[in-house]
Design an enzyme around this catalytic site. Sequence first.
Site, PDB file in Angstrom:
ATOM      1  N   ILE A  75      10.835 -18.128 -11.417  1.00 52.13           N
ATOM      2  CA  ILE A  75      10.517 -19.090 -12.471  1.00 52.13           C
ATOM      3  C   ILE A  75      10.080 -18.239 -13.647  1.00 52.13           C
ATOM      4  CG2 ILE A  75       9.063 -21.026 -13.181  1.00 52.13           C
ATOM      5  CD1 ILE A  75       8.932 -21.838 -10.236  1.00 52.13           C
ATOM      6  N   THR A 114       2.418 -23.984 -17.199  1.00 53.31           N
ATOM      7  CA  THR A 114       1.603 -23.201 -18.117  1.00 53.31           C
ATOM      8  C   THR A 114       2.368 -22.833 -19.381  1.00 53.31           C
ATOM      9  OG1 THR A 114       0.453 -22.246 -16.221  1.00 53.31           O
ATOM     10  CG2 THR A 114       0.195 -21.124 -18.327  1.00 53.31           C
ATOM     11  N   THR A 115       3.626 -22.401 -19.213  1.00 48.32           N
ATOM     12  CA  THR A 115       4.436 -22.000 -20.358  1.00 48.32           C
ATOM     13  C   THR A 115       4.744 -23.186 -21.264  1.00 48.32           C
ATOM     14  OG1 THR A 115       5.406 -20.299 -18.943  1.00 48.32           O
ATOM     15  CG2 THR A 115       6.529 -20.729 -21.022  1.00 48.32           C
ATOM     16  N   TYR A 118     -11.297 -23.020 -12.227  1.00 49.94           N
ATOM     17  CA  TYR A 118     -12.646 -23.268 -12.738  1.00 49.94           C
ATOM     18  C   TYR A 118     -13.569 -23.767 -11.625  1.00 49.94           C
ATOM     19  CZ  TYR A 118     -16.543 -24.398 -15.755  1.00 49.94           C
ATOM     20  OH  TYR A 118     -17.794 -24.432 -16.313  1.00 49.94           O
ATOM     21  N   ARG A 145      -5.151 -16.537 -13.655  1.00 49.93           N
ATOM     22  CA  ARG A 145      -5.616 -17.733 -14.367  1.00 49.93           C
ATOM     23  C   ARG A 145      -6.604 -18.574 -13.566  1.00 49.93           C
ATOM     24  NH1 ARG A 145      -2.792 -19.242 -19.061  1.00 49.93           N
ATOM     25  NH2 ARG A 145      -0.951 -17.969 -19.492  1.00 49.93           N
ATOM     26  N   LYS A 178       5.447 -20.303  -5.576  1.00 46.77           N
ATOM     27  CA  LYS A 178       5.637 -19.469  -6.757  1.00 46.77           C
ATOM     28  C   LYS A 178       4.542 -18.420  -6.728  1.00 46.77           C
ATOM     29  CE  LYS A 178       5.586 -19.394 -11.829  1.00 46.77           C
ATOM     30  NZ  LYS A 178       5.362 -20.161 -13.072  1.00 46.77           N
ATOM     31  N   TYR A 233       1.629 -22.937  -6.181  1.00 47.40           N
ATOM     32  CA  TYR A 233       1.635 -21.982  -7.296  1.00 47.40           C
ATOM     33  C   TYR A 233       0.375 -21.138  -7.215  1.00 47.40           C
ATOM     34  CZ  TYR A 233       1.880 -20.374 -12.213  1.00 47.40           C
ATOM     35  OH  TYR A 233       1.931 -19.610 -13.357  1.00 47.40           O
TER      36      TYR A 233
END
Length: 293
Positions: A205, A46-47, A109, A140, A163, A135
């Site tokens: 992370i 994402t980052t 989604y 999100r 994570k 993750y």
Amino acid sequence: MTRLFTGAAAAVTTPFKKDEVDYTAFRDHLTFLKNKNIQSFVVNGTTGESSTLTSKEKVELLKIAVEVADGDITVIAGTGSNNTAQTIAASKEAEALGVDGLLVITPYYNKTSQKGLLAHFSAVADAVSLPVMLYDVPSRTSMTIEPDTLKELAQHPNIVALKDATGDLAHFSRLQSVVDDRFSFYSGNDDLALPFFAQGGHGIISVLANALPEDYQYMYEHALSEPIIALGIHRKLFPLVDALGMDVNPIPIKALVSHLGYGEYSLRLPLVPLEKKSVSQLTDLLDSIRKGR
């Protein structure tokens, strides 16, 4: 027991120049991180604005990361999506490039059920021979990996870590109770790094580690043996960690990476840069921390 890493990994940003990936700046940034004791590169997450990267760009970024790591630290590729077949294809491609592990997010989604999570993650783990890190970031994705689901997934020989970006330390305790010590947990929340370590987490992370990698590794190494030192690091970093919440990640952290000289302050739409006043607030905090060492 071999873990993907212990301590601090960087959720690495992707630099752009005129909306194209700046591979030179990316390589220079990775070299800086490695020299500052980062334990792992997490690329195409994402980052790293993975949702705006092309498949070709993702491949090139992973090639560079593997080259810079040179076997000294691990490279973990973000390959997850809300399309299982696409996730499998990306995971196989990353494996062929020589990465050390995969980071696979819960579908978003078209979010699924816990039964669907079992099927999705198992299909990915069956398709590769690499270690898979799950993750969980409900802010999100609007869904969470439940303890019973993790208990079953952890039986898969390739699913070795999680994570946890839920921000819920009680939930973390529930997850810890259903797996054995061979399973690794990494924080996805910079603000909760210290309590996560104190609770038995194996690392983080980190977003801010893009700019201050050695601080997070130092905090981890002292969290249990010298908690007063670790608390001091936490308190030193917290004002900047808190300020990074002024806008959606990675908008603020990219301002800091650019300030350090690793590429222009540029993002891909729909993300847009901060106003100059906000950038100055962040860079002043970073400079203060760096000068105070």
